[in-house]
Design an enzyme around this catalytic site. Structure first.
Site, mmCIF file in Angstrom:
data_model
loop_
_atom_site.group_PDB
_atom_site.id
_atom_site.type_symbol
_atom_site.label_atom_id
_atom_site.label_comp_id
_atom_site.label_asym_id
_atom_site.label_seq_id
_atom_site.Cartn_x
_atom_site.Cartn_y
_atom_site.Cartn_z
ATOM 1 C CG HIS A 1 -4.841 8.271 3.983
ATOM 2 N ND1 HIS A 1 -3.866 8.764 3.155
ATOM 3 C CD2 HIS A 1 -5.333 7.179 3.356
ATOM 4 C CE1 HIS A 1 -3.770 8.000 2.074
ATOM 5 N NE2 HIS A 1 -4.659 7.046 2.174
ATOM 6 N N GLY A 2 -7.134 8.392 7.846
ATOM 7 C CA GLY A 2 -7.313 8.662 9.269
ATOM 8 C C GLY A 2 -8.777 8.691 9.664
ATOM 9 C CB SER B 1 -11.263 4.411 8.283
ATOM 10 O OG SER B 1 -10.590 3.184 8.158
ATOM 11 N N GLY C 1 -8.759 5.862 2.115
ATOM 12 C CA GLY C 1 -9.387 6.656 3.158
ATOM 13 C C GLY C 1 -10.816 6.232 3.404
ATOM 14 C CG ASP D 1 -1.909 1.075 1.301
ATOM 15 O OD1 ASP D 1 -2.293 1.582 0.234
ATOM 16 O OD2 ASP D 1 -2.335 1.432 2.427
ATOM 17 C CG ASN E 1 -6.759 0.862 0.474
ATOM 18 O OD1 ASN E 1 -7.309 0.317 -0.499
ATOM 19 N ND2 ASN E 1 -5.451 1.026 0.542
#
Length: 287
Positions: free
Chosen positions: A178-179, A211, A209, A80, A230
């Site tokens: 992301h995060g 999540s 990203g 990744d 992801n």
């Protein structure tokens, strides 16, 4: 059941679902993700980014490969966000069956050049390649690399990029980060932009990203053509939040077999929800 990303995502592309790419950062998490994928009969992408690889070490790849070979579901082991040609070569030599080269922060022509170089090397040994066009945001210091301002993927540039590089899948920027999103911040995906890109690009599309986004938007993105999503922060939060709870409640606890099984169970609940959301449950039967 170990395969490259081309074979794994081609089935998802033809059958309108997304394969979860779960980021793995320790052995116990890895086992739990294999377990829940097998319980849900879902294909699995074991994703490891360079920071995670520096933590677990390349020697762990042999164990992941061995676990994939005896898995009851299809598995791809994916680098990744590879940042350099050298990182990609190390991944290929270490046992990854799919690699990503992330040149998204480079000028367009430079992104094409480094991606094409990786494609030429990886395809020579049967390894699939994911590229990225546009940029993903970043919400906290622990998150993977990202930018303060999202640069959205241009559909026409995506067509040119795919043709010039020969990539097997394309990560696009439609508004994710992301995060984990801070309290009070609600992400909003440009689903109309996804539709425009999907109308022009035939290879599998990837969403980074994934999540902490609203389920309705993620589910809609799958129906509109996203084939790989992801997930890192969500499963790590579930795992480590449970670990903090266990350690806080009993200062004498020290054995991994007491601490980690509840953490794995909590992570599996989150992972199972993502598998269902991505319409991936039961899809291992298609391979």
């Amino acid at each position: 059941m170990l395969m490259n990303g081309i074979d794994l995502l081609d089935v998802a592309n033809k059958n309108n679902f997304a394969v979860p790419a779960f980021n793995v950062s320790d052995y116990a998490m890895m086992n739990g993700l294999f377990e829940v994928s097998e319980e849900k009969d879902s294909p699995l992408i074991v994703a490891i980014h360079p920071d995670e690889l520096s933590h677990i070490g390349v020697d762990m790849l042999a164990s992941i490969v061995a676990r994939a070979h005896r898995s009851t579901v299809p598995v791809t082991i994916h680098l990744d966000h590879g940042a350099t040609y050298e990182q990609v070569l190390l991944a290929i030599k270490s046992g990854f069956t799919s690699v990503m080269i992330d040149g998204s922060l480079l000028p367009f022509e430079e992104n094409i050049a480094i991606t094409k170089k990786v494609v030429d090397a990886a395809h020579a040994v049967g390894i699939s390649v994911e590229g990225e066009l546009g940029t993903i945001g970043k919400t906290d210091d622990d998150a993977e690399a990202g930018t303060d301002t999202i640069i959205y993927t241009d559909p026409d540039d995506a067509v040119k990029f795919v043709a010039a590089t020969g990539v097997d899948s394309l990560a696009i920027a439609i508004g994710t980060c992301h995060g984990l999103y801070p309290q009070g911040v609600t992400p909003e995906l440009k689903l109309d932009l996804l539709q425009q890109i999907q109308d022009k690009v035939t290879i599998p599309l990837v969403l980074h990203g994934g999540s902490n986004n609203p389920d309705a938007e993620i589910g809609k993105s799958v129906s509109l053509g996203i084939n790989k999503i992801n997930i890192s922060s969500d499963i790590k939060s579930s795992y480590h939040d449970k670990m903090r709870e266990i350690l806080a409640n009993d200062a004498t606890v020290r054995e991994p077999n007491t601490i980690q099984p509840p953490c794995i169970a909590a992570m599996k609940v989150t992972a199972a929800q993502k598998i269902d959301l991505f319409n991936a449950a039961g899809k291992a039967a298609l391979y």
